[in-house]
Design a protein around this motif. Sequence first.
Motif, PDB file in Angstrom:
ATOM      1  N   GLN A 191       5.157 -22.385  -1.719  1.00 60.90           N
ATOM      2  CA  GLN A 191       4.418 -21.671  -0.305  1.00 60.90           C
ATOM      3  C   GLN A 191       3.900 -20.303  -1.121  1.00 60.90           C
ATOM      4  OE1 GLN A 191       6.930 -19.070   2.221  1.00 60.90           O
ATOM      5  NE2 GLN A 191       6.203 -20.134   3.888  1.00 60.90           N
ATOM      6  N   TYR A 192       2.705 -19.928  -0.817  1.00 60.36           N
ATOM      7  CA  TYR A 192       2.144 -18.776  -1.603  1.00 60.36           C
ATOM      8  C   TYR A 192       1.800 -17.855  -0.351  1.00 60.36           C
ATOM      9  CZ  TYR A 192       1.765 -21.484  -5.706  1.00 60.36           C
ATOM     10  OH  TYR A 192       2.280 -22.143  -6.815  1.00 60.36           O
ATOM     11  N   GLU A 193       2.036 -16.517  -0.774  1.00 62.50           N
ATOM     12  CA  GLU A 193       1.831 -15.452   0.357  1.00 62.50           C
ATOM     13  C   GLU A 193       1.519 -14.170  -0.377  1.00 62.50           C
ATOM     14  OE1 GLU A 193       4.048 -13.612   4.286  1.00 62.50           O
ATOM     15  OE2 GLU A 193       5.255 -14.842   2.981  1.00 62.50           O
ATOM     16  N   TYR A 194       0.774 -13.452   0.382  1.00 65.01           N
ATOM     17  CA  TYR A 194       0.326 -12.091  -0.143  1.00 65.01           C
ATOM     18  C   TYR A 194       0.721 -10.903   1.048  1.00 65.01           C
ATOM     19  CZ  TYR A 194      -3.171  -8.211  -1.043  1.00 65.01           C
ATOM     20  OH  TYR A 194      -3.637  -7.053  -1.081  1.00 65.01           O
ATOM     21  N   ARG A 195       1.129  -9.917   0.710  1.00 66.98           N
ATOM     22  CA  ARG A 195       1.681  -9.050   1.583  1.00 66.98           C
ATOM     23  C   ARG A 195       1.150  -7.571   1.007  1.00 66.98           C
ATOM     24  NH1 ARG A 195       7.740 -10.134   3.835  1.00 66.98           N
ATOM     25  NH2 ARG A 195       7.541 -12.607   4.479  1.00 66.98           N
ATOM     26  N   ALA A 196       0.418  -6.773   1.828  1.00 67.97           N
ATOM     27  CA  ALA A 196       0.000  -5.431   1.524  1.00 67.97           C
ATOM     28  C   ALA A 196       0.823  -4.410   2.250  1.00 67.97           C
ATOM     29  CB  ALA A 196      -1.320  -5.292   1.624  1.00 67.97           C
ATOM     30  N   GLY A 197       1.364  -3.692   1.805  1.00 70.61           N
ATOM     31  CA  GLY A 197       1.843  -2.328   2.304  1.00 70.61           C
ATOM     32  C   GLY A 197       3.248  -2.760   2.857  1.00 70.61           C
ATOM     33  N   GLY A 198       3.845  -3.935   2.872  1.00 69.81           N
ATOM     34  CA  GLY A 198       5.239  -4.157   3.258  1.00 69.81           C
ATOM     35  C   GLY A 198       5.246  -4.989   4.689  1.00 69.81           C
ATOM     36  N   PRO A 199       6.443  -5.294   4.989  1.00 72.28           N
ATOM     37  CA  PRO A 199       7.856  -5.351   4.131  1.00 72.28           C
ATOM     38  C   PRO A 199       7.605  -6.247   3.371  1.00 72.28           C
ATOM     39  CG  PRO A 199       7.850  -6.385   6.442  1.00 72.28           C
ATOM     40  CD  PRO A 199       6.539  -5.993   6.401  1.00 72.28           C
TER      41      PRO A 199
ATOM     42  N   GLY B  83      14.120  -7.874  -5.926  1.00 76.74           N
ATOM     43  CA  GLY B  83      12.897  -7.736  -6.684  1.00 76.74           C
ATOM     44  C   GLY B  83      12.440  -6.367  -6.461  1.00 76.74           C
ATOM     45  N   PRO B  84      11.324  -6.130  -7.198  1.00 74.06           N
ATOM     46  CA  PRO B  84      10.893  -4.720  -7.191  1.00 74.06           C
ATOM     47  C   PRO B  84      10.132  -4.282  -5.949  1.00 74.06           C
ATOM     48  CG  PRO B  84       9.427  -5.853  -8.450  1.00 74.06           C
ATOM     49  CD  PRO B  84      10.404  -6.693  -8.197  1.00 74.06           C
ATOM     50  N   ASP B  85      10.088  -3.089  -5.497  1.00 73.77           N
ATOM     51  CA  ASP B  85       9.293  -2.534  -4.401  1.00 73.77           C
ATOM     52  C   ASP B  85       8.095  -1.764  -4.503  1.00 73.77           C
ATOM     53  OD1 ASP B  85       8.553  -1.532  -1.869  1.00 73.77           O
ATOM     54  OD2 ASP B  85      10.567  -0.885  -1.144  1.00 73.77           O
ATOM     55  N   PRO B  86       6.922  -2.125  -4.409  1.00 77.69           N
ATOM     56  CA  PRO B  86       5.765  -1.485  -4.934  1.00 77.69           C
ATOM     57  C   PRO B  86       5.477  -0.442  -3.833  1.00 77.69           C
ATOM     58  CG  PRO B  86       5.061  -3.488  -3.769  1.00 77.69           C
ATOM     59  CD  PRO B  86       6.613  -3.405  -3.786  1.00 77.69           C
ATOM     60  N   GLY B  87       6.125  -0.302  -2.639  1.00 83.16           N
ATOM     61  CA  GLY B  87       5.918   0.860  -1.959  1.00 83.16           C
ATOM     62  C   GLY B  87       4.744   0.596  -0.883  1.00 83.16           C
ATOM     63  N   PRO B  88       4.639   1.697  -0.013  1.00 79.01           N
ATOM     64  CA  PRO B  88       3.386   1.499   0.942  1.00 79.01           C
ATOM     65  C   PRO B  88       2.089   1.322   0.669  1.00 79.01           C
ATOM     66  CG  PRO B  88       4.154   3.766   1.058  1.00 79.01           C
ATOM     67  CD  PRO B  88       5.029   3.063  -0.028  1.00 79.01           C
ATOM     68  N   ASN B  89       1.821   1.699  -0.656  1.00 82.57           N
ATOM     69  CA  ASN B  89       0.504   1.685  -1.220  1.00 82.57           C
ATOM     70  C   ASN B  89       0.269   0.477  -2.237  1.00 82.57           C
ATOM     71  OD1 ASN B  89      -0.610   3.848   0.074  1.00 82.57           O
ATOM     72  ND2 ASN B  89       0.301   5.293  -1.789  1.00 82.57           N
ATOM     73  N   GLY B  90       1.127  -0.575  -2.142  1.00 79.38           N
ATOM     74  CA  GLY B  90       1.197  -1.594  -3.133  1.00 79.38           C
ATOM     75  C   GLY B  90       0.801  -2.876  -2.577  1.00 79.38           C
ATOM     76  N   PHE B  91       1.252  -4.116  -3.085  1.00 79.15           N
ATOM     77  CA  PHE B  91       0.947  -5.392  -2.714  1.00 79.15           C
ATOM     78  C   PHE B  91       2.158  -6.303  -3.471  1.00 79.15           C
ATOM     79  CE2 PHE B  91      -1.837  -5.543  -6.041  1.00 79.15           C
ATOM     80  CZ  PHE B  91      -1.427  -6.637  -6.921  1.00 79.15           C
ATOM     81  N   GLU B  92       2.163  -7.505  -2.763  1.00 78.14           N
ATOM     82  CA  GLU B  92       3.361  -8.504  -3.326  1.00 78.14           C
ATOM     83  C   GLU B  92       2.711  -9.716  -3.452  1.00 78.14           C
ATOM     84  OE1 GLU B  92       7.662  -8.841  -2.484  1.00 78.14           O
ATOM     85  OE2 GLU B  92       6.616 -10.227  -1.384  1.00 78.14           O
TER      86      GLU B  92
END
Length: 685
Positions: free
Chosen positions: A620-628, A636-645
């Motif tokens: 299953q693939y997913e893209y999240r921007a800004g969290g959670p 795993g690492p937390d890229p913060g509110p200006n990041g993506f995962e």
Amino acid sequence: MGGRLVARVAPLFFGFALACGSEQGTSPADSAESTATTSAAASAADQQAAPKPAVIPDQVTNLLDAIPGGSRIVVSGPSLAGFPAGKEFSEQFLPQFVSSVAKETGASEATIRAAFDGFDGFAGFGDVGADKPKPTVGGVLRFKDAKAVEDLLAELKPEKTAAGNYILGKSASEPTFAAWIPKPRLIALSNQEEALTRVVDTLSGKTPAFSASEHAKAVRADGIFAFGDLSALADNADAFAPGSFARLNFALEDGELIYKQFGTKVPRLSAVLAPTTHAGLGKLPGTPAMAFDLSLARPAGKTIADFLAELGRATGQDLTPSADGVLKGVGMSLADFDRALGDGLSLGFYVGATTLSDPSKLGDEATMLLALDVKDDAFAKKVFDLAKGAVKDPKIKFGEGKVTIKVDAKKVAVVELLPGAVVVAFGETALSEKLVAAYKKGDSTLAKNPAYVSFQSKATPSQLAMFVDYDQLMKAVPQDPSMKLPLSGATGSELVLNDSDKGVDAVLKGGAAVPVIGAMSALAIYGVRRYLSSAKGAEAKNTVGAIARGAVGAYEREQVSASGALKHALCQSAPPVPATVPSGTKYQADLTPGKDYDTGDDTAGWKCLKFMMTTPSYFQYEYRAGGPYKCVARGGPDPGPNGFEVSAEGDLDGDGKTSLFCQVGRVDGDKVTVGTQLFIADEGE
């Protein structure tokens, strides 16, 4: 996946099916037991022309007659009476098993015990591999007393399938299907119902049985048999070409493991390692709980360079130039090393006196002694002096031909140069020093142990020899009391590499093979599992990287804000595809417009990322921007509110536990920085 299959086979073949319930009566398998009646009006010619119906024999002596030919994994075992340590198994394990089944099902302990006191052997099969996203596991249990089994079935009330087979463990994530075949007193089991038909067809002779194969001829009536078709399991002709397999037979006293692995990427070890008599084994001090001696002898005309070249087959890169380059950098050469290296490497595993009475102390007291044969003491001294001049660490103390490394408050590593050998001890401080001193003195060695003398008198030259002192090992190694084996005394085993120009052709046999076979089997299963999971994991790694690159590309594109100004921004989050994590299978994305990856717009979702997957996927693939962020909960690492995962989550073996792959990035000023490392949790799941 292999590890999970083994975990599933155990309950299948030691009563999980009954623990989950069945009912008295017959299943569709019974229909194969009776012949069709012929009408009284039928002519003799008609009767002669009619094909004979399939018939299951009243007695099935060889349970491999029930295993479909061509099965990739096959296991079989005798009755409890013939099982290795069968009496101890019955006395220690069976009462616990009976109690747990009674609690789960409500059946009486007396009825359960009566049925399983008559357990009379098992045989099972597995159809697994890279081309089998949903593996099949099945087989049969045989009992001596049909009435005792039917009494138990009468107390358990399962549902039936449309075909009339029993559904066992319906509440489990994957139920087991079963059929009771009364006359030969067999219960057929499988995680897939169609496999029951295959078992019945095999028993009745309609389809070939594994018992007709060459491998089945090696089965011992008093032990455990297992076979794995490595070429089919791995699906990699370079590393596991046709003809690659593992086969083992073992009883309590002795065993044999045959391992053949062929392929262009498999080192021809027999060509570069010559058999020896393993004199180094007898030089080890005292009696270790376990000891090994590996041949380093090169056949005539062969050198270490040839050995490294063979090892390089696995990666397709000759290791010789790099190794020679490193040695030349310190004023030596590979040829110097080859002249100095002796014919063997010995390793002894020792335990302290406290551990023998309290196995929980094993980690504190366990100590290893390694002895490397050396033909050129001057070369060894040169290497030692180079290390002495280069290392500047207060924990490492050099003396005359000796170095002591303090590992922690209780453990050290000791290296000492001796005539004809380099000796290394690692473990508890006092025992390490004692073992090195004893090796140096050489007056109390394994060669004086009567059991070792007996083993050596029968041994033949081999590439690996091992010796096990069960009296120590069984006391020192923590064991489940219900499964403790009554092993005592001491014995040895040999691993012989047969000549082969196709790869590895090895045979391990002897009394010490019993524990070693167990360890090697576990490693083989783990290796196959890791290979299969890594092949599937490559999909996740590549796809996560592609989506992350899509996120960077989207940020670099200029967007028009509500006010009409140009800006750069990350795509807003994209929903997971599929909605739930695939369980032991692949998911084919819906390519209909507006579905799955065809969702979002220029600023959000998969369209913004310009990503589309058209082939079936395990994840299953997913893209999240800004969290959670999904991966943070798994470490795993937390890229913060200006990041993506970007994440890929899969359940490759269908057991409910998932693997997780994550790539993160964040906006730094006017650019996007992507993490250099992929976070991975539980890769093999």
